[in-house]
Design a protein around this motif. Structure first.
Motif, PDB file in Angstrom:
ATOM      1  N   VAL A  61      34.854  74.237  62.799  1.00  0.00           N
ATOM      2  CA  VAL A  61      35.988  73.331  62.983  1.00  0.00           C
ATOM      3  C   VAL A  61      36.805  73.175  61.703  1.00  0.00           C
ATOM      4  N   SER A  62      36.241  73.578  60.555  1.00  0.00           N
ATOM      5  CA  SER A  62      36.958  73.427  59.287  1.00  0.00           C
ATOM      6  C   SER A  62      38.236  74.256  59.246  1.00  0.00           C
ATOM      7  N   SER A  63      38.220  75.414  59.894  1.00  0.00           N
ATOM      8  CA  SER A  63      39.432  76.239  59.937  1.00  0.00           C
ATOM      9  C   SER A  63      40.566  75.491  60.623  1.00  0.00           C
ATOM     10  N   LEU A  64      40.223  74.802  61.695  1.00  0.00           N
ATOM     11  CA  LEU A  64      41.220  74.010  62.413  1.00  0.00           C
ATOM     12  C   LEU A  64      41.707  72.849  61.557  1.00  0.00           C
ATOM     13  N   HIS A  65      40.764  72.176  60.878  1.00  0.00           N
ATOM     14  CA  HIS A  65      41.134  71.066  59.998  1.00  0.00           C
ATOM     15  C   HIS A  65      42.068  71.543  58.887  1.00  0.00           C
ATOM     16  N   LEU A  66      41.736  72.680  58.272  1.00  0.00           N
ATOM     17  CA  LEU A  66      42.529  73.195  57.159  1.00  0.00           C
ATOM     18  C   LEU A  66      43.955  73.511  57.595  1.00  0.00           C
ATOM     19  N   THR A  67      44.090  74.183  58.729  1.00  0.00           N
ATOM     20  CA  THR A  67      45.424  74.517  59.235  1.00  0.00           C
ATOM     21  C   THR A  67      46.229  73.256  59.513  1.00  0.00           C
ATOM     22  N   VAL A  95      50.720  63.520  50.652  1.00  0.00           N
ATOM     23  CA  VAL A  95      50.437  64.877  50.182  1.00  0.00           C
ATOM     24  C   VAL A  95      49.301  64.860  49.173  1.00  0.00           C
ATOM     25  N   TRP A  96      49.352  63.916  48.249  1.00  0.00           N
ATOM     26  CA  TRP A  96      48.338  63.862  47.192  1.00  0.00           C
ATOM     27  C   TRP A  96      47.003  63.346  47.700  1.00  0.00           C
ATOM     28  N   ARG A  97      47.027  62.616  48.798  1.00  0.00           N
ATOM     29  CA  ARG A  97      45.757  62.200  49.398  1.00  0.00           C
ATOM     30  C   ARG A  97      45.080  63.357  50.127  1.00  0.00           C
ATOM     31  N   ILE A  98      45.889  64.298  50.623  1.00  0.00           N
ATOM     32  CA  ILE A  98      45.332  65.418  51.392  1.00  0.00           C
ATOM     33  C   ILE A  98      44.874  66.564  50.496  1.00  0.00           C
ATOM     34  N   LEU A  99      45.591  66.830  49.413  1.00  0.00           N
ATOM     35  CA  LEU A  99      45.322  68.016  48.597  1.00  0.00           C
ATOM     36  C   LEU A  99      43.852  68.198  48.208  1.00  0.00           C
ATOM     37  N   PRO A 100      43.137  67.152  47.770  1.00  0.00           N
ATOM     38  CA  PRO A 100      41.739  67.367  47.375  1.00  0.00           C
ATOM     39  C   PRO A 100      40.844  67.872  48.506  1.00  0.00           C
ATOM     40  N   TYR A 101      41.259  67.649  49.742  1.00  0.00           N
ATOM     41  CA  TYR A 101      40.428  68.048  50.876  1.00  0.00           C
ATOM     42  C   TYR A 101      40.672  69.497  51.312  1.00  0.00           C
ATOM     43  N   LEU A 102      41.765  70.102  50.849  1.00  0.00           N
ATOM     44  CA  LEU A 102      42.095  71.443  51.316  1.00  0.00           C
ATOM     45  C   LEU A 102      41.022  72.462  50.929  1.00  0.00           C
ATOM     46  N   SER A 103      40.652  72.480  49.653  1.00  0.00           N
ATOM     47  CA  SER A 103      39.646  73.448  49.207  1.00  0.00           C
ATOM     48  C   SER A 103      38.291  73.173  49.850  1.00  0.00           C
ATOM     49  N   ARG A 104      37.981  71.900  50.056  1.00  0.00           N
ATOM     50  CA  ARG A 104      36.699  71.572  50.688  1.00  0.00           C
ATOM     51  C   ARG A 104      36.619  72.158  52.091  1.00  0.00           C
ATOM     52  N   GLU A 105      37.688  72.019  52.857  1.00  0.00           N
ATOM     53  CA  GLU A 105      37.689  72.576  54.209  1.00  0.00           C
ATOM     54  C   GLU A 105      37.713  74.101  54.173  1.00  0.00           C
ATOM     55  N   LEU A 106      38.403  74.661  53.183  1.00  0.00           N
ATOM     56  CA  LEU A 106      38.476  76.115  53.062  1.00  0.00           C
ATOM     57  C   LEU A 106      37.095  76.715  52.807  1.00  0.00           C
TER      58      LEU A 106
END
Length: 316
Positions: free
Chosen positions: A182-188, A165-176
């Motif tokens: 394709v970022s929308s798909l990655h974020l979901t 979870v903590w490895r993924i969290l920093p990437y959420l805002s970047r994809e948003l």
């Protein structure tokens, strides 16, 4: 001359949030949500032609430099957030069935609020910075039974969540914030993985010692409550006698199988009553109770009010 139908513009999520949020305090008098989120780090994804934009229609980073108090009215979105710095107190409004909940938020805390959850929040230490994501019930409501039991908020912290979870969290805002389609798909997908991991951690913590046949029966009730389940069929599929199924389930879960199944059904019914226009008869059938009178009696015994009274109270 015959006039055509008047087409109403769909309300945007920015408009919904501006209507739902009410601010006060040093940083909040007379401002709107979009004033605080008017930052490149927060986006409103209004392009509903892209399916995955609808799944996460808004989100990003918000920071309160000065003390603030706010209330948020019920919204048709789940809210997932994690705290970067500062601290504060969040208290839900509650309703005719659900008692208010209060949580202290600190750096590293994660929270998931069910849709239609009204709450108030106040900072205790500033600057308070958090990352939030508004999630569509169209896609993400499937996680509610596993994380927000009985429509209660899910709240955890860094020590209790899985490392992934903590490895993924920093990437959420970047994809948003990315303009790449394709970022929308990655974020979901990443948000789904985060919520799945949190659900798995909660399940492992809450049911570490359940016998396999009890855990399997509980999972059947949690996920397939809309269908009928006889002890004879469960005995056949699980390979365990119906006497042992009833005894072990009651011993481990604390209530008999049918009582637990009815609790799951009534919880699902409350969600349908709040969020759909289905009739009482249709709600009853949708949660696996064919006899509407029996459903009404069960609901009133559990909630203290009828399904219709519950629906009316949730509209206010």
């Amino acid at each position: 001359m015959q006039k055509g139908p008047i087409l109403m513009e769909p309300i945007t999520i920015k408009a919904r949030l501006n209507q739902a949020y009410h601010f006060s305090g040093a940083a909040g008098n007379g401002i709107r949500f979009s004033d605080l989120s008017d930052d490149p780090a927060f986006v409103f994804r209004e392009d509903t032609s892209a399916v995955h934009n609808r799944f996460v229609p808004a989100g990003g980073r918000i920071s309160y430099a000065s003390p603030v108090r706010l209330t948020q009215d019920a919204l048709p979105y789940l809210l997932f957030l994690y705290v970067e710095s500062g601290s504060g107190t969040l208290t839900t409004a509650g309703d005719a069935v659900q008692e208010p909940e209060s949580c202290q938020l600190a750096p590293g805390d994660l929270m998931l609020l069910p849709d239609q959850t009204a709450y108030r929040f106040s900072t205790t230490h500033t600057p308070f910075c958090y990352h939030c994501f508004y999630l569509s019930t169209e896609y993400f409501s499937e996680y509610l039974p596993f994380l927000c039991a009985d429509d209660r908020i899910f709240h955890t912290n860094r020590t209790e969540a899985d490392d992934i979870v903590w490895r993924i969290l920093p990437y959420l805002s970047r994809e948003l914030l990315s303009d790449e389609p394709v970022s929308s798909l990655h974020l979901t997908a990443m948000l789904s993985l985060v919520l799945s991991s949190l659900a798995a951690s909660r399940r492992a913590a809450s049911t570490p010692s359940l016998p396999a046949h009890v855990a399997h029966m509980k999972e059947i009730f949690d996920t397939d409550y809309a269908h009928s389940h006889s002890l004879a069929a469960l005995e056949s599929s699980l390979g365990v006698s119906r006497y042992r199924l009833c005894h072990d389930f009651s011993d481990c879960i604390g209530v008999p199988p049918i009582q637990y199944l009815n609790r799951v059904r009534l919880k699902a019914a409350r969600t349908l009553l709040r969020t759909t226009t289905l009739t009482i008869r249709e709600v009853s059938a949708a949660v696996g109770i064919e006899n509407t009178t029996h459903f009404i009696n069960l609901f009133k015994k559990d909630a203290g009010i009828t399904p219709l009274q519950f629906r009316q109270s949730s509209l206010h």
